[in-house]
Design a protein around this motif. Structure first.
Motif, PDB file in Angstrom:
ATOM      1  N   GLY A 196       1.028  -1.037   0.043  1.00 17.25           N
ATOM      2  CA  GLY A 196      -0.069  -0.189  -0.042  1.00 17.25           C
ATOM      3  C   GLY A 196       0.828   1.217  -0.097  1.00 17.25           C
ATOM      4  O   GLY A 196       1.769   1.432   0.968  1.00 17.25           O
ATOM      5  N   GLY A 197       0.660   2.141  -1.011  1.00 16.17           N
ATOM      6  CA  GLY A 197       1.228   3.312  -1.169  1.00 16.17           C
ATOM      7  C   GLY A 197       2.794   3.142  -0.963  1.00 16.17           C
ATOM      8  O   GLY A 197       3.540   2.199  -1.554  1.00 16.17           O
ATOM      9  N   PHE A 204      -2.921   2.315  -4.082  1.00 20.97           N
ATOM     10  CA  PHE A 204      -2.410   3.622  -4.166  1.00 20.97           C
ATOM     11  C   PHE A 204      -3.824   4.532  -3.946  1.00 20.97           C
ATOM     12  O   PHE A 204      -4.745   4.132  -4.311  1.00 20.97           O
ATOM     13  CB  PHE A 204      -1.440   4.242  -5.298  1.00 20.97           C
ATOM     14  N   SER A 205      -3.557   5.748  -3.613  1.00 21.90           N
ATOM     15  CA  SER A 205      -4.481   6.773  -3.373  1.00 21.90           C
ATOM     16  C   SER A 205      -5.257   7.065  -4.899  1.00 21.90           C
ATOM     17  O   SER A 205      -6.380   7.009  -5.069  1.00 21.90           O
ATOM     18  CB  SER A 205      -4.225   8.005  -2.645  1.00 21.90           C
ATOM     19  N   SER A 206      -4.199   7.665  -5.707  1.00 23.43           N
ATOM     20  CA  SER A 206      -4.766   7.900  -6.991  1.00 23.43           C
ATOM     21  C   SER A 206      -3.660   7.630  -8.242  1.00 23.43           C
ATOM     22  O   SER A 206      -2.420   7.183  -7.746  1.00 23.43           O
ATOM     23  CB  SER A 206      -4.797   9.354  -6.992  1.00 23.43           C
ATOM     24  N   ASP A 207      -4.046   8.016  -9.223  1.00 22.90           N
ATOM     25  CA  ASP A 207      -2.879   7.761 -10.443  1.00 22.90           C
ATOM     26  C   ASP A 207      -1.574   8.669 -10.206  1.00 22.90           C
ATOM     27  O   ASP A 207      -0.496   8.102 -10.604  1.00 22.90           O
ATOM     28  CB  ASP A 207      -3.448   8.105 -11.626  1.00 22.90           C
ATOM     29  N   ASP A 235       2.144 -11.649 -12.178  1.00 24.47           N
ATOM     30  CA  ASP A 235       1.055 -10.930 -12.259  1.00 24.47           C
ATOM     31  C   ASP A 235       0.803  -9.887 -11.373  1.00 24.47           C
ATOM     32  O   ASP A 235       1.262  -9.719 -10.189  1.00 24.47           O
ATOM     33  CB  ASP A 235      -0.281 -11.914 -11.786  1.00 24.47           C
ATOM     34  N   THR A 236       0.615  -8.696 -11.736  1.00 22.17           N
ATOM     35  CA  THR A 236       0.618  -7.252 -10.887  1.00 22.17           C
ATOM     36  C   THR A 236      -0.948  -6.847 -11.035  1.00 22.17           C
ATOM     37  O   THR A 236      -1.476  -6.369 -12.281  1.00 22.17           O
ATOM     38  CB  THR A 236       1.603  -6.332 -11.260  1.00 22.17           C
ATOM     39  N   PHE A 237      -1.525  -6.469  -9.785  1.00 23.46           N
ATOM     40  CA  PHE A 237      -2.878  -5.769 -10.093  1.00 23.46           C
ATOM     41  C   PHE A 237      -2.724  -4.500  -9.284  1.00 23.46           C
ATOM     42  O   PHE A 237      -2.125  -4.426  -8.164  1.00 23.46           O
ATOM     43  CB  PHE A 237      -3.796  -6.474  -9.357  1.00 23.46           C
ATOM     44  N   ILE A 238      -3.089  -3.373  -9.904  1.00 20.62           N
ATOM     45  CA  ILE A 238      -2.911  -1.984  -9.318  1.00 20.62           C
ATOM     46  C   ILE A 238      -4.244  -1.457  -9.004  1.00 20.62           C
ATOM     47  O   ILE A 238      -5.278  -1.699  -9.749  1.00 20.62           O
ATOM     48  CB  ILE A 238      -2.232  -1.039 -10.336  1.00 20.62           C
ATOM     49  N   THR A 239      -4.401  -0.848  -7.748  1.00 19.08           N
ATOM     50  CA  THR A 239      -5.886  -0.434  -7.461  1.00 19.08           C
ATOM     51  C   THR A 239      -5.517   0.985  -6.924  1.00 19.08           C
ATOM     52  O   THR A 239      -4.377   1.257  -6.444  1.00 19.08           O
ATOM     53  CB  THR A 239      -6.500  -1.123  -6.227  1.00 19.08           C
ATOM     54  N   THR A 240      -6.373   1.859  -7.176  1.00 18.56           N
ATOM     55  CA  THR A 240      -6.299   3.250  -6.698  1.00 18.56           C
ATOM     56  C   THR A 240      -7.578   3.457  -5.905  1.00 18.56           C
ATOM     57  O   THR A 240      -9.090   3.074  -6.550  1.00 18.56           O
ATOM     58  CB  THR A 240      -6.257   4.174  -7.683  1.00 18.56           C
ATOM     59  N   ASP A 275      -9.457   6.079  -5.898  1.00 15.82           N
ATOM     60  CA  ASP A 275     -10.249   6.950  -6.529  1.00 15.82           C
ATOM     61  C   ASP A 275     -10.692   6.514  -7.830  1.00 15.82           C
ATOM     62  O   ASP A 275     -11.650   7.017  -8.679  1.00 15.82           O
ATOM     63  CB  ASP A 275      -9.634   8.452  -6.589  1.00 15.82           C
ATOM     64  N   GLY A 276     -10.139   5.392  -8.117  1.00 14.42           N
ATOM     65  CA  GLY A 276     -10.437   4.853  -9.369  1.00 14.42           C
ATOM     66  C   GLY A 276      -9.484   5.513 -10.747  1.00 14.42           C
ATOM     67  O   GLY A 276     -10.080   5.221 -11.859  1.00 14.42           O
ATOM     68  N   SER A 277      -8.720   6.338 -10.530  1.00 15.78           N
ATOM     69  CA  SER A 277      -8.103   7.073 -11.642  1.00 15.78           C
ATOM     70  C   SER A 277      -6.940   6.002 -12.221  1.00 15.78           C
ATOM     71  O   SER A 277      -6.723   6.567 -13.472  1.00 15.78           O
ATOM     72  CB  SER A 277      -7.546   8.403 -11.049  1.00 15.78           C
ATOM     73  N   TYR A 278      -6.789   5.248 -11.800  1.00 14.66           N
ATOM     74  CA  TYR A 278      -5.782   4.304 -12.410  1.00 14.66           C
ATOM     75  C   TYR A 278      -6.151   2.886 -11.947  1.00 14.66           C
ATOM     76  O   TYR A 278      -6.598   2.803 -10.801  1.00 14.66           O
ATOM     77  CB  TYR A 278      -4.433   4.605 -12.212  1.00 14.66           C
ATOM     78  N   GLY A 279      -5.987   1.827 -12.884  1.00 16.27           N
ATOM     79  CA  GLY A 279      -6.199   0.270 -12.627  1.00 16.27           C
ATOM     80  C   GLY A 279      -7.662   0.167 -11.714  1.00 16.27           C
ATOM     81  O   GLY A 279      -8.442   0.656 -12.632  1.00 16.27           O
ATOM     82  N   GLU A 280      -7.743  -0.685 -11.033  1.00 15.30           N
ATOM     83  CA  GLU A 280      -9.066  -0.956 -10.239  1.00 15.30           C
ATOM     84  C   GLU A 280      -9.469   0.033  -9.262  1.00 15.30           C
ATOM     85  O   GLU A 280      -8.577   0.181  -8.439  1.00 15.30           O
ATOM     86  CB  GLU A 280      -9.020  -2.493 -10.119  1.00 15.30           C
TER      87      GLU A 280
END
Lengths: 258, 69
Positions: A115-116, A142-145, A159-164, A166-171
């Protein structure tokens, strides 16, 4: 652990206020365990007297080069962000107990959750796990893109999954959402990130083989000042403690109170 | 003649070097890095009769040229 002067070989901003700093020196030869950290003087003066503890993100043992990634947010890290190639930095390290990589066999599955600014130490871990034949999957939140970094590097290993958030990047969402969506499972889980994230993982995976890297404000980082202590789970007296600098920063899931 | 020797009421030290107590643990932590016998004196952290966890964290704050611990 040694005290040494290391020389800046390069620094660049890789995301908003996130800096990648490369340092060279003999002491890097000791940095073989993923999940350890270094304790840096931010400048030569006394306004920022205390060292800053920063996790090791990557190590090139052949070239004796260490890479750290940090967020510039306070006086010390803002000073670090001004360092240029050729500058010298006073370093203590390596410090702490890192991630145990002997808990998963060749062919086994490891899930790395970051995380972050907790993401960087998972990179050196992932390199070491893949080198011994472990299948790795990564979920980095992360918080945002603006704050996303190292996606390509992790993707090159597994395999790499990115989450944000605010949804500005990744899932859109949290790392736990991605773990559910993709039904990710593991033989061993390794995690590093905000306390809220670690708590969510503990709630879900307590009892499984999992290791969490904690963060705590530090003074000496060698176990003397007791600034970085945390409670022990199951201790009814409430007086037992572990030192994040010396007993950690990595703890088995369920050992310490988050 | 030891020119570094210091004489205080009730305390004689071979030199005036004494670490600040809050930063020096209970003596054995720094012993693994150097011979504590080189120091004039040591001051350990506060000790209580019954075990205590102490203040909740965060319990350290940086100040110019120092720290609150």
């Amino acid at each position: 652990m040694k005290k040494a002067e290391v020389r800046v070989s390069g620094q660049k901003e890789i995301a908003e206020k996130i800096y990648e700093l490369r340092l060279r020196g003999d002491v890097v030869r000791d940095m073989t365990d993923p999940g350890q950290f270094v304790h840096l003087r931010a400048d030569g003066g006394f306004d920022t007297l205390l060292r800053r503890p920063i996790s090791i993100a990557d190590v090139d043992l052949d070239n004796e080069e260490l890479t750290i990634v940090y967020r510039a947010g306070g006086n010390g890290t803002n000073n670090l962000a001004l360092k240029k190639e050729g500058d010298l930095i006073d370093l203590l390290g390596p410090l702490g107990n890192g991630f145990p990589i002997d808990k998963v066999q060749k062919g086994g599955k490891a899930l790395l959750v970051g995380g972050g600014i907790g993401v960087p130490p998972l990179y050196y871990l992932s390199k070491q796990l893949t080198a011994i034949g472990v299948r790795v999957q990564h979920v980095n939140g992360f918080s945002s893109d603006k704050e996303v970094f190292y996606e390509d590097r992790f993707a090159a290993l597994g395999d790499t999954f990115i989450t944000t958030v605010d949804g500005s990047y990744g899932e859109k969402g949290f790392v736990t959402d991605a773990i559910s969506t993709h039904q990710l499972d593991f033989d061993v889980l390794y995690a590093c990130g905000p306390t809220a994230m670690l708590r969510a993982l503990e709630q879900r995976f307590k009892g499984r083989e999992a290791y969490l890297s904690l963060e705590q404000r530090m003074g000496c980082a060698v176990g003397a000042c007791l600034a970085c202590v945390c409670h022990v789970q199951g201790d009814e007296t409430g007086t037992e403690y572990r030192k994040v600098c010396e007993d950690g920063p990595v703890f088995p899931i369920g050992e310490v109170v988050l | 003649m030891n020119r570094l020797a210091v004489k205080l009421p009730g305390l004689e030290m071979k030199n005036p070097i004494m670490p600040a107590s809050g930063c020096f643990g209970f003596g054995q932590e720094y012993a693994k890095f150097y011979d504590l016998g080189l120091l004039g004196a040591i001051a350990i952290k506060a000790a209580t009769f019954e075990p205590r966890f102490g203040n909740p964290t965060p319990r350290v704050a940086e100040t110019p040229s120092g720290m609150l611990n």
